[in-house]
Design a protein around this motif. Structure first.
Motif, mmCIF file in Angstrom:
data_model
loop_
_atom_site.group_PDB
_atom_site.id
_atom_site.type_symbol
_atom_site.label_atom_id
_atom_site.label_comp_id
_atom_site.label_asym_id
_atom_site.label_seq_id
_atom_site.Cartn_x
_atom_site.Cartn_y
_atom_site.Cartn_z
ATOM 1 N N THR A 121 0.850 -1.192 0.000
ATOM 2 C CA THR A 121 0.000 0.000 0.000
ATOM 3 C C THR A 121 0.887 1.243 0.000
ATOM 4 O O THR A 121 1.699 1.436 0.906
ATOM 5 N N LEU A 122 0.735 2.069 -1.031
ATOM 6 C CA LEU A 122 1.554 3.268 -1.149
ATOM 7 C C LEU A 122 1.147 4.309 -0.117
ATOM 8 O O LEU A 122 -0.033 4.524 0.147
ATOM 9 N N ASP A 123 2.145 4.958 0.461
ATOM 10 C CA ASP A 123 1.896 6.048 1.387
ATOM 11 C C ASP A 123 1.316 7.238 0.618
ATOM 12 O O ASP A 123 1.766 7.551 -0.484
ATOM 13 N N PRO A 124 0.299 7.932 1.157
ATOM 14 C CA PRO A 124 -0.296 9.071 0.437
ATOM 15 C C PRO A 124 0.685 10.194 0.158
ATOM 16 O O PRO A 124 0.460 11.001 -0.752
ATOM 17 N N ASN A 125 1.787 10.255 0.914
ATOM 18 C CA ASN A 125 2.793 11.300 0.686
ATOM 19 C C ASN A 125 3.857 10.877 -0.326
ATOM 20 O O ASN A 125 4.798 11.635 -0.584
ATOM 21 N N GLY A 126 3.716 9.671 -0.872
ATOM 22 C CA GLY A 126 4.657 9.212 -1.896
ATOM 23 C C GLY A 126 6.020 8.839 -1.372
ATOM 24 O O GLY A 126 6.992 8.835 -2.123
#
Length: 247
Positions: free
Chosen positions: A118-123
């Motif tokens: 799952t990618l972090d929303p902050n990239g």
């Protein structure tokens, strides 16, 4: 007033680009437009550190120093290319084991494909990996004896890069492991063991009274600001070890 005097007066009011264009008119203009007394104030105001290089080599013209400074500044402002490596191309493998003087016993092994992360929303390059069926693993009795190995595997087992190898936890910081990463070999030749300024970071998430591992968080930290690097920066780093260098 002689023509050359008029030209000299005009030159003082031209910007660097106009001086460069005017120097292409003829040989005499090239000589006039390249004069150090014209380029010294321009170079000093824009690149003061480069101007001091005249002390080490007085023969280097200020016009040349200004060109070098502009080229360097342009390269620094360039957006780095997109990484050739994709997160979907990777598999994270993590092995946790107990270590004592006589043996090492694995108590938790994980393999997580990149396309399931799952990618972090902050990239940023930081991922939380759940330990499925953590109840089947034995409870930890002595966290000081825990060692961790973390590898990043290129799909199809075409390559592997060791992020951590038999890494011991940080004293006084329960469940935290970190290991300094090497500089990319193809960027620094024989100095591949030199510091890269980044570290592999791994933290264990406990449950059941901090006796069982329920979650593992992994990432890459910059030692400059102690923040996680971006996904693209991490992939650009990893591709040096997992993909052939571009010719």
């Amino acid at each position: 007033m002689a023509p050359w005097e008029v030209l000299d007066l005009v030159c003082h009011h031209l910007d660097p680009k106009s001086l460069a264009v005017a120097s292409c008119v003829c040989k005499s203009w090239l000589i006039s437009m390249s004069s150090d007394h014209l380029w010294k104030p321009i170079c000093t105001s824009n690149f003061p550190s480069l101007s001091t290089l005249k002390i080490t080599n007085p023969t280097v013209p200020y016009r040349r120093l200004y060109v070098i400074g502009c080229s360097a500044a342009k390269r620094r402002q360039q957006t780095p290319p997109k990484p050739r490596l994709l997160l979907d191309n990777l598999i994270f493998t993590i092995n946790m084991f107990r270590h004592n003087n006589s043996s090492s016993n694995s108590f938790c092994t994980l393999a997580k494909p990149g396309n399931e992360l799952t990618l972090d929303p902050n990239g940023i390059f930081k991922f939380d990996i759940d330990v499925d069926n953590y109840d089947v693993f034995e409870a930890l009795e002595d966290e000081e004896a825990v060692r961790v190995t973390w590898n990043v595997v290129l799909e199809g087992w075409r390559g592997v890069f060791g992020m951590m190898e038999n890494c011991k936890g940080k004293g006084g910081m329960e469940g935290w492991f970190s290991e300094e990463l090497p500089s990319p070999g193809c960027c620094c030749g024989s100095s591949a063991v030199a510091s890269s300024g980044i570290v592999a970071d791994l933290k264990l998430g406990f449950c059941d009274g901090r006796r069982k591992v329920k979650e593992v968080s992994v990432g890459i930290l910059s030692v400059v600001n102690w923040r996680y690097v971006s996904v693209d920066d991490a992939l650009r780093y990893l591709q040096h070890f997992l993909l052939p260098c571009a010719v």
